[in-house]
Write an enzyme that holds these catalytic residues in place. Sequence first.
Site, PDB file in Angstrom:
ATOM      1  N   MET A 198       0.838  -1.204   0.000  1.00 55.00           N
ATOM      2  CA  MET A 198       0.000   0.000   0.000  1.00 55.00           C
ATOM      3  C   MET A 198       0.874   1.255   0.000  1.00 55.00           C
ATOM      4  O   MET A 198       0.405   2.351   0.336  1.00 55.00           O
ATOM      5  CB  MET A 198      -0.943   0.003   1.208  1.00 55.00           C
ATOM      6  CG  MET A 198      -1.906  -1.189   1.179  1.00 55.00           C
ATOM      7  SD  MET A 198      -3.448  -0.881   2.053  1.00 55.00           S
ATOM      8  CE  MET A 198      -2.836  -0.599   3.702  1.00 55.00           C
ATOM      9  N   ALA A 223       3.984   4.031   0.912  1.00 55.13           N
ATOM     10  CA  ALA A 223       4.710   4.567   2.079  1.00 55.13           C
ATOM     11  C   ALA A 223       5.822   3.585   2.425  1.00 55.13           C
ATOM     12  O   ALA A 223       5.946   3.098   3.556  1.00 55.13           O
ATOM     13  CB  ALA A 223       3.782   4.827   3.267  1.00 55.13           C
ATOM     14  N   LEU A 224       6.621   3.306   1.422  1.00 57.19           N
ATOM     15  CA  LEU A 224       7.561   2.181   1.491  1.00 57.19           C
ATOM     16  C   LEU A 224       8.676   2.406   2.504  1.00 57.19           C
ATOM     17  O   LEU A 224       9.198   3.517   2.642  1.00 57.19           O
ATOM     18  CB  LEU A 224       8.173   1.935   0.109  1.00 57.19           C
ATOM     19  CG  LEU A 224       7.160   1.594  -0.992  1.00 57.19           C
ATOM     20  CD1 LEU A 224       7.887   1.367  -2.326  1.00 57.19           C
ATOM     21  CD2 LEU A 224       6.313   0.375  -0.641  1.00 57.19           C
ATOM     22  N   HIS A 283       9.227  -3.316   3.349  1.00 50.71           N
ATOM     23  CA  HIS A 283       8.797  -3.552   1.965  1.00 50.71           C
ATOM     24  C   HIS A 283      10.001  -3.891   1.077  1.00 50.71           C
ATOM     25  O   HIS A 283       9.951  -4.798   0.252  1.00 50.71           O
ATOM     26  CB  HIS A 283       8.136  -2.292   1.390  1.00 50.71           C
ATOM     27  CG  HIS A 283       6.885  -1.854   2.098  1.00 50.71           C
ATOM     28  ND1 HIS A 283       6.805  -0.654   2.763  1.00 50.71           N
ATOM     29  CD2 HIS A 283       5.684  -2.431   2.228  1.00 50.71           C
ATOM     30  CE1 HIS A 283       5.592  -0.513   3.270  1.00 50.71           C
ATOM     31  NE2 HIS A 283       4.887  -1.577   2.962  1.00 50.71           N
ATOM     32  N   GLY A 329       5.080 -10.149   4.241  1.00 47.75           N
ATOM     33  CA  GLY A 329       5.858 -10.052   5.473  1.00 47.75           C
ATOM     34  C   GLY A 329       5.218 -10.822   6.617  1.00 47.75           C
ATOM     35  O   GLY A 329       3.999 -10.821   6.766  1.00 47.75           O
ATOM     36  N   LYS A 358       5.233  -9.907   9.490  1.00 49.55           N
ATOM     37  CA  LYS A 358       4.623  -8.930  10.388  1.00 49.55           C
ATOM     38  C   LYS A 358       3.103  -9.032  10.361  1.00 49.55           C
ATOM     39  O   LYS A 358       2.436  -8.896  11.368  1.00 49.55           O
ATOM     40  CB  LYS A 358       5.057  -7.532   9.998  1.00 49.55           C
ATOM     41  CG  LYS A 358       4.485  -6.554  10.956  1.00 49.55           C
ATOM     42  CD  LYS A 358       4.836  -5.148  10.662  1.00 49.55           C
ATOM     43  CE  LYS A 358       3.867  -4.301  11.428  1.00 49.55           C
ATOM     44  NZ  LYS A 358       2.682  -3.988  10.637  1.00 49.55           N
ATOM     45  N   GLN A 417      -2.534 -12.468   7.874  1.00 52.43           N
ATOM     46  CA  GLN A 417      -2.718 -12.235   6.442  1.00 52.43           C
ATOM     47  C   GLN A 417      -2.019 -13.315   5.609  1.00 52.43           C
ATOM     48  O   GLN A 417      -2.577 -13.811   4.625  1.00 52.43           O
ATOM     49  CB  GLN A 417      -2.146 -10.852   6.134  1.00 52.43           C
ATOM     50  CG  GLN A 417      -2.068 -10.482   4.683  1.00 52.43           C
ATOM     51  CD  GLN A 417      -1.677  -9.022   4.522  1.00 52.43           C
ATOM     52  OE1 GLN A 417      -2.454  -8.134   4.829  1.00 52.43           O
ATOM     53  NE2 GLN A 417      -0.475  -8.762   4.044  1.00 52.43           N
ATOM     54  N   SER A 468       6.573  -0.157  10.028  1.00 52.79           N
ATOM     55  CA  SER A 468       5.196  -0.115   9.535  1.00 52.79           C
ATOM     56  C   SER A 468       4.931   1.273   8.988  1.00 52.79           C
ATOM     57  O   SER A 468       5.412   2.266   9.550  1.00 52.79           O
ATOM     58  CB  SER A 468       4.229  -0.392  10.693  1.00 52.79           C
ATOM     59  OG  SER A 468       2.922  -0.002  10.340  1.00 52.79           O
TER      60      SER A 468
HETATM   61  P1  AMP Z   1       1.540  -2.878   3.504  1.00 56.82           P
HETATM   62  O1  AMP Z   1       2.036  -1.843   2.556  1.00 56.82           O
HETATM   63  O2  AMP Z   1       1.556  -2.445   4.936  1.00 56.82           O
HETATM   64  O3  AMP Z   1       0.230  -3.487   3.072  1.00 56.82           O
HETATM   65  O4  AMP Z   1       2.596  -4.058   3.455  1.00 56.82           O
HETATM   66  C1  AMP Z   1       2.956  -4.674   2.227  1.00 56.82           C
HETATM   67  C2  AMP Z   1       3.748  -5.913   2.531  1.00 56.82           C
HETATM   68  O5  AMP Z   1       4.924  -5.573   3.261  1.00 56.82           O
HETATM   69  C3  AMP Z   1       2.972  -6.924   3.390  1.00 56.82           C
HETATM   70  O6  AMP Z   1       3.233  -8.230   2.926  1.00 56.82           O
HETATM   71  C4  AMP Z   1       3.557  -6.693   4.749  1.00 56.82           C
HETATM   72  O7  AMP Z   1       3.472  -7.829   5.593  1.00 56.82           O
HETATM   73  C5  AMP Z   1       5.000  -6.380   4.406  1.00 56.82           C
HETATM   74  N1  AMP Z   1       5.619  -5.666   5.518  1.00 56.82           N
HETATM   75  C6  AMP Z   1       5.151  -4.575   6.162  1.00 56.82           C
HETATM   76  N2  AMP Z   1       5.969  -4.235   7.181  1.00 56.82           N
HETATM   77  C7  AMP Z   1       6.983  -5.130   7.184  1.00 56.82           C
HETATM   78  C8  AMP Z   1       8.153  -5.327   7.990  1.00 56.82           C
HETATM   79  N3  AMP Z   1       8.428  -4.516   9.006  1.00 56.82           N
HETATM   80  N4  AMP Z   1       8.957  -6.365   7.700  1.00 56.82           N
HETATM   81  C9  AMP Z   1       8.680  -7.197   6.666  1.00 56.82           C
HETATM   82  N5  AMP Z   1       7.599  -7.067   5.868  1.00 56.82           N
HETATM   83  C10 AMP Z   1       6.763  -6.050   6.118  1.00 56.82           C
END
Ligand code: AMP
Length: 282
Positions: free
Chosen positions: A30, A32-33, A37, A147, A149, A153, A185
Amino acid sequence: MEIIRIPRIMREASREYLVRGRTLGFVPTMGALHEGHLSLVRMSKEENAITAVSIFVNPLQFGPSEDFSRYPRTVDEDIEKLRNEDVDILFLPAETLMYPEGFATVVEVKELSEKMCGRYRPGHFRGVLTVVAKLLIILRPTRAYFGQKDYQQTVLIRKMTKDLGLDVEIIVCPTIREHDGLAMSSRNAYLGKEQRAAATTLYRALSQASAAVKAGARSGEAVRAIMQAELSKEALLTGIDYASVFSPETLEETPEIAGKVLLAIAARLGSTRLIDNMLVAP
Ligand code: AMP
């Protein structure tokens, strides 16, 4: 890096790679990398000829009182970061192309999606699975990267791809943390300075519980109490959705720790909801 905004074009591009026998790794996000990510991106680059990343803030997975409108959007910086990682394709679809008027299909994994976070975010996983299914169908990746985390999911996505026979390998990558242990995050950007310092309590609680399990603790209740005691020291926490010991497969709370368990916490700091987890074997 090629930036594709239209699902049909994305589908055609990935079909081209696949007919030429090239492996395609896919990292849905989503935006905000952050380094979490990017760790998925690096893993995909190691394992596949082509790596595609998507950025799509998926409205379906936010509840009516959740943070969809204020979710951080930093697309220019994100593009820069992905270019630096030498990503091949960025898929950046508009909401109206992902969910055209009249869109009415959802994907739901029963039961597992009602455990843990599902209890506190009704409809959240339905939104996640619907968009991930749609993305996997558009891209048809060889492998897709997620991830740890967001542990629940990953369990749901594995189950969905198995049940629907989607031909993709789901790879789960370790949680990337800040120097003080806080899991990275996009939502950490919401935290004020004091809240940011307080947020490390999740990591501390999980670490103590993990150490207890490794040292021989076998009662779920006792390990839960360790996490609760650590969290209760932090006055800025405004709520704990759960802090407990779960089966990594069924996501049910476990009274006895016999094999590998999932230690997981969801807690609030003001209006920011944070989650974190550790897998630990006795
Ligand atoms: P998001 O943009 O938050 O939906 O995350 C996109 C992907 O990045 C998802 O598979 C998350 O689980 C992974 N992700 C988010 N934060 C972390 C982290 N701190 N370490 C590893 N993977 C992450």
